[in-house]
Design a protein around this motif. Structure first.
Motif, PDB file in Angstrom:
ATOM      1  N   ASP A  24       1.000  -0.966  -0.221  1.00  0.00           N
ATOM      2  CA  ASP A  24       0.278  -0.124  -0.097  1.00  0.00           C
ATOM      3  C   ASP A  24       1.270   1.413  -0.142  1.00  0.00           C
ATOM      4  OD1 ASP A  24      -2.778   1.541  -0.402  1.00  0.00           O
ATOM      5  OD2 ASP A  24      -2.532   1.281   1.815  1.00  0.00           O
ATOM      6  N   LEU A  25       1.934   1.244  -0.928  1.00  0.00           N
ATOM      7  CA  LEU A  25       2.711   2.206  -1.289  1.00  0.00           C
ATOM      8  C   LEU A  25       2.143   3.197  -1.668  1.00  0.00           C
ATOM      9  CD1 LEU A  25       5.621   2.648  -0.533  1.00  0.00           C
ATOM     10  CD2 LEU A  25       6.328   2.081  -3.064  1.00  0.00           C
ATOM     11  N   HIS A  26       1.955   4.627  -0.589  1.00  0.00           N
ATOM     12  CA  HIS A  26       1.484   5.811  -1.898  1.00  0.00           C
ATOM     13  C   HIS A  26       2.662   6.877  -1.127  1.00  0.00           C
ATOM     14  CE1 HIS A  26      -2.260   4.322  -0.452  1.00  0.00           C
ATOM     15  NE2 HIS A  26      -2.275   5.467  -0.795  1.00  0.00           N
ATOM     16  N   LYS A  27       3.266   7.710  -2.382  1.00  0.00           N
ATOM     17  CA  LYS A  27       3.722   8.777  -1.779  1.00  0.00           C
ATOM     18  C   LYS A  27       3.275  10.421  -2.666  1.00  0.00           C
ATOM     19  CE  LYS A  27       7.601  11.541  -1.980  1.00  0.00           C
ATOM     20  NZ  LYS A  27       8.354  11.576  -0.331  1.00  0.00           N
ATOM     21  N   SER A  28       3.269  11.387  -2.400  1.00  0.00           N
ATOM     22  CA  SER A  28       2.866  12.813  -3.083  1.00  0.00           C
ATOM     23  C   SER A  28       4.062  13.943  -2.245  1.00  0.00           C
ATOM     24  CB  SER A  28       1.678  12.981  -1.776  1.00  0.00           C
ATOM     25  OG  SER A  28       1.385  13.732  -0.502  1.00  0.00           O
ATOM     26  N   PHE A  29       4.048  14.840  -3.026  1.00  0.00           N
ATOM     27  CA  PHE A  29       4.432  16.384  -2.936  1.00  0.00           C
ATOM     28  C   PHE A  29       4.050  17.261  -2.924  1.00  0.00           C
ATOM     29  CE2 PHE A  29       7.256  12.710  -6.003  1.00  0.00           C
ATOM     30  CZ  PHE A  29       8.144  12.869  -4.677  1.00  0.00           C
ATOM     31  N   VAL A  30       3.609  18.353  -4.058  1.00  0.00           N
ATOM     32  CA  VAL A  30       3.399  19.617  -4.153  1.00  0.00           C
ATOM     33  C   VAL A  30       1.236  18.930  -3.138  1.00  0.00           C
ATOM     34  CG1 VAL A  30       3.013  21.456  -4.592  1.00  0.00           C
ATOM     35  CG2 VAL A  30       5.358  20.587  -5.016  1.00  0.00           C
ATOM     36  N   LYS A  31       0.844  19.606  -2.841  1.00  0.00           N
ATOM     37  CA  LYS A  31      -0.261  19.806  -2.726  1.00  0.00           C
ATOM     38  C   LYS A  31      -0.908  18.520  -2.923  1.00  0.00           C
ATOM     39  CE  LYS A  31      -0.160  24.622  -5.060  1.00  0.00           C
ATOM     40  NZ  LYS A  31      -1.158  25.477  -6.747  1.00  0.00           N
ATOM     41  N   GLY A  32      -0.660  17.747  -2.046  1.00  0.00           N
ATOM     42  CA  GLY A  32      -1.382  16.448  -2.337  1.00  0.00           C
ATOM     43  C   GLY A  32      -1.300  15.934  -2.979  1.00  0.00           C
ATOM     44  N   LYS A  33      -0.834  16.311  -4.359  1.00  0.00           N
ATOM     45  CA  LYS A  33      -1.072  14.975  -5.215  1.00  0.00           C
ATOM     46  C   LYS A  33      -0.897  14.010  -4.895  1.00  0.00           C
ATOM     47  CE  LYS A  33       0.433  14.847  -9.987  1.00  0.00           C
ATOM     48  NZ  LYS A  33      -0.937  14.334 -10.200  1.00  0.00           N
ATOM     49  N   MET A  34      -0.693  12.502  -5.409  1.00  0.00           N
ATOM     50  CA  MET A  34      -0.379  11.581  -5.137  1.00  0.00           C
ATOM     51  C   MET A  34       0.749  11.083  -6.535  1.00  0.00           C
ATOM     52  SD  MET A  34      -0.748  10.036  -2.642  1.00  0.00           S
ATOM     53  CE  MET A  34      -1.388  10.103  -0.691  1.00  0.00           C
ATOM     54  N   VAL A  35       1.729  11.310  -6.322  1.00  0.00           N
ATOM     55  CA  VAL A  35       2.297   9.905  -7.244  1.00  0.00           C
ATOM     56  C   VAL A  35       2.402   8.381  -7.040  1.00  0.00           C
ATOM     57  CG1 VAL A  35       4.402  10.525  -8.048  1.00  0.00           C
ATOM     58  CG2 VAL A  35       4.058  12.292  -7.293  1.00  0.00           C
ATOM     59  N   LEU A  36       2.548   7.898  -5.923  1.00  0.00           N
ATOM     60  CA  LEU A  36       2.255   6.817  -6.271  1.00  0.00           C
ATOM     61  C   LEU A  36       0.967   6.659  -5.543  1.00  0.00           C
ATOM     62  CD1 LEU A  36       5.655   5.820  -5.524  1.00  0.00           C
ATOM     63  CD2 LEU A  36       4.653   5.850  -7.304  1.00  0.00           C
ATOM     64  N   ASP A  37       0.094   6.002  -5.800  1.00  0.00           N
ATOM     65  CA  ASP A  37      -1.574   5.677  -4.900  1.00  0.00           C
ATOM     66  C   ASP A  37      -1.928   4.042  -4.342  1.00  0.00           C
ATOM     67  OD1 ASP A  37      -4.077   6.864  -3.908  1.00  0.00           O
ATOM     68  OD2 ASP A  37      -4.120   7.288  -6.122  1.00  0.00           O
ATOM     69  N   GLY A  38      -1.355   3.428  -4.213  1.00  0.00           N
ATOM     70  CA  GLY A  38      -1.238   2.267  -3.108  1.00  0.00           C
ATOM     71  C   GLY A  38      -0.768   1.112  -3.876  1.00  0.00           C
ATOM     72  N   ILE A  39       0.446   0.970  -3.810  1.00  0.00           N
ATOM     73  CA  ILE A  39       1.517   0.280  -4.946  1.00  0.00           C
ATOM     74  C   ILE A  39       1.974  -0.656  -4.284  1.00  0.00           C
ATOM     75  CG2 ILE A  39       3.578  -0.184  -6.359  1.00  0.00           C
ATOM     76  CD1 ILE A  39       2.195   1.271  -8.142  1.00  0.00           C
ATOM     77  N   ASP A  40       0.900  -2.154  -4.682  1.00  0.00           N
ATOM     78  CA  ASP A  40       1.392  -3.443  -3.888  1.00  0.00           C
ATOM     79  C   ASP A  40       2.244  -4.216  -5.108  1.00  0.00           C
ATOM     80  OD1 ASP A  40      -0.523  -4.063  -1.442  1.00  0.00           O
ATOM     81  OD2 ASP A  40      -1.478  -3.046  -2.714  1.00  0.00           O
ATOM     82  N   CYS A  41       3.654  -4.923  -4.314  1.00  0.00           N
ATOM     83  CA  CYS A  41       4.209  -5.327  -5.484  1.00  0.00           C
ATOM     84  C   CYS A  41       5.376  -6.038  -4.821  1.00  0.00           C
ATOM     85  CB  CYS A  41       5.741  -4.340  -6.079  1.00  0.00           C
ATOM     86  SG  CYS A  41       6.430  -4.646  -7.369  1.00  0.00           S
ATOM     87  N   THR A  42       5.542  -6.943  -5.761  1.00  0.00           N
ATOM     88  CA  THR A  42       6.052  -8.263  -4.910  1.00  0.00           C
ATOM     89  C   THR A  42       7.215  -8.934  -5.554  1.00  0.00           C
ATOM     90  OG1 THR A  42       4.648  -9.463  -2.980  1.00  0.00           O
ATOM     91  CG2 THR A  42       7.332 -10.799  -3.458  1.00  0.00           C
ATOM     92  N   ILE A  43       8.834  -8.320  -5.363  1.00  0.00           N
ATOM     93  CA  ILE A  43       9.704  -8.844  -6.661  1.00  0.00           C
ATOM     94  C   ILE A  43      10.635  -9.964  -5.665  1.00  0.00           C
ATOM     95  CG2 ILE A  43      12.057  -8.312  -7.435  1.00  0.00           C
ATOM     96  CD1 ILE A  43      11.200  -5.144  -7.410  1.00  0.00           C
ATOM     97  N   ARG A  44      10.975 -10.866  -6.937  1.00  0.00           N
ATOM     98  CA  ARG A  44      11.813 -12.083  -6.124  1.00  0.00           C
ATOM     99  C   ARG A  44      12.947 -11.967  -6.760  1.00  0.00           C
ATOM    100  NH1 ARG A  44       7.321 -13.116  -9.381  1.00  0.00           N
ATOM    101  NH2 ARG A  44       5.796 -14.784  -8.499  1.00  0.00           N
ATOM    102  N   ARG A  45      13.968 -12.996  -5.696  1.00  0.00           N
ATOM    103  CA  ARG A  45      15.424 -13.111  -5.561  1.00  0.00           C
ATOM    104  C   ARG A  45      15.495 -13.480  -6.974  1.00  0.00           C
ATOM    105  NH1 ARG A  45      17.725 -12.842  -0.999  1.00  0.00           N
ATOM    106  NH2 ARG A  45      15.884 -13.221   0.222  1.00  0.00           N
ATOM    107  N   GLY A  46      16.314 -12.399  -7.358  1.00  0.00           N
ATOM    108  CA  GLY A  46      17.016 -13.744  -8.805  1.00  0.00           C
ATOM    109  C   GLY A  46      16.116 -12.806  -9.875  1.00  0.00           C
ATOM    110  N   GLU A  47      14.549 -11.962  -9.784  1.00  0.00           N
ATOM    111  CA  GLU A  47      14.492 -11.784 -11.181  1.00  0.00           C
ATOM    112  C   GLU A  47      14.710 -10.678 -11.239  1.00  0.00           C
ATOM    113  OE1 GLU A  47       9.259 -11.503 -11.185  1.00  0.00           O
ATOM    114  OE2 GLU A  47       9.846 -11.152  -9.195  1.00  0.00           O
ATOM    115  N   GLN A  48      14.231 -10.229 -12.766  1.00  0.00           N
ATOM    116  CA  GLN A  48      14.306  -9.062 -13.627  1.00  0.00           C
ATOM    117  C   GLN A  48      13.374  -8.040 -14.187  1.00  0.00           C
ATOM    118  OE1 GLN A  48      16.527 -12.290 -15.269  1.00  0.00           O
ATOM    119  NE2 GLN A  48      18.094 -11.849 -13.215  1.00  0.00           N
TER     120      GLN A  48
END
Length: 259
Positions: A24-48
């Motif tokens: 549930d990754l969120h990131k906002s900058f100026v004036k509360g605009k969401m640049v990331l809006d709830g990112i769920d992601c899994t990266i495996r070992r050795g994965e590209q």
């Protein structure tokens, strides 16, 4: 989180295989605009994993959050099971295991190539000067630039500088390599030599997260492609699935413009 993202993140992955997880990754900058809006992601070992999408869609911000160069507004980032967004985490220790290569090379102009590579592991007392130099020369031989060890960055081409930047990150013996559009500042003739180094890393099963506009590289190297736009992962899949059978209208629109 969208229904699509929920389905994509419900895939069962053994905990020992997971090297990075965002919740549930969120990131906002100026004036509360969401640049990331709830990112769920899994990266495996050795994965590209290759991250693509339009400019301003959030892909570079996502990458920079993975090693806390950008501090998330909310959500969690787990690296080897440790929540690196928690208070008191030693971020220098975390970043030592996550090599980062930027659009611009960020080499120290007053250092030789060799010192650029050995500076961090020696300063952080991870290697003796002798060990660092031996490791640096081994890496330079690997990319065919051993003869540039005593050269300064001003004496190198753009492609050579970026290959040195990759080697500098590798000199820390990272578990993960993050690439933020590593070829975007290069002349077209120099792109191939940098991508070749990255392809070699992929063959060695280095865990890699790559933000790029190089669709050929994505098709050839990626285990999985993430399409990020407006702060969401709109679609993800293998290169074959992504390029040959995209599911989302926005993905189809994007690919029609870049392919």
């Amino acid at each position: 989180m969208t229904e699509l993202e929920t389905m994509q993140t419900n895939e069962t992955v053994a905990p020992s295989d997971v090297i990075i997880e965002t919740r549930d990754l969120h990131k906002s900058f100026v004036k509360g605009k969401m640049v990331l809006d709830g990112i769920d992601c899994t990266i495996r070992r050795g994965e590209q994993v290759v991250v693509i999408g339009p400019s301003g869609g959030g892909k570079s911000t996502f990458l920079r959050c993975l090693n806390m160069l950008e501090t998330p507004t909310s959500g969690q980032i787990l690296v080897n099971g440790e929540d690196i967004t928690a208070k008191g985490v030693d971020l220098d220790k975390v970043r030592a295991k996550m090599g980062m290569v930027f659009q611009h090379f960020n080499l120290f102009p007053h250092f030789t190539v060799l010192k650029n590579i050995t500076f961090a592991p020696v300063t952080l007392k991870l290697q003796t000067p002798e060990e660092a130099e031996e490791n640096a020369m081994r890496l330079l031989r690997r990319i065919g630039l051993e003869e540039k060890a005593e050269a300064y960055p001003s004496q190198l081409s753009g492609g050579q500088k970026q290959r040195i930047a990759i080697v500098r990150a590798l000199a820390m013996n990272p578990e993960i390599m993050l690439f933020d559009e590593p070829t975007s500042a290069l002349d077209p003739e120099m792109v191939g030599e940098v991508l070749d180094v990255m392809k070699e890393l992929a063959k060695d099963n280095m865990t890699m997260v790559v933000v790029t506009h190089e669709m050929g590289f994505a098709r050839e190297v990626a285990d999985r492609i993430l399409f990020i736009d407006q702060g969401h992962i709109l679609e993800q899949g293998t290169p074959e699935e992504f390029f040959n059978n995209p599911q989302q209208p926005r993905t189809k629109e994007f690919l029609a413009k870049v392919l």
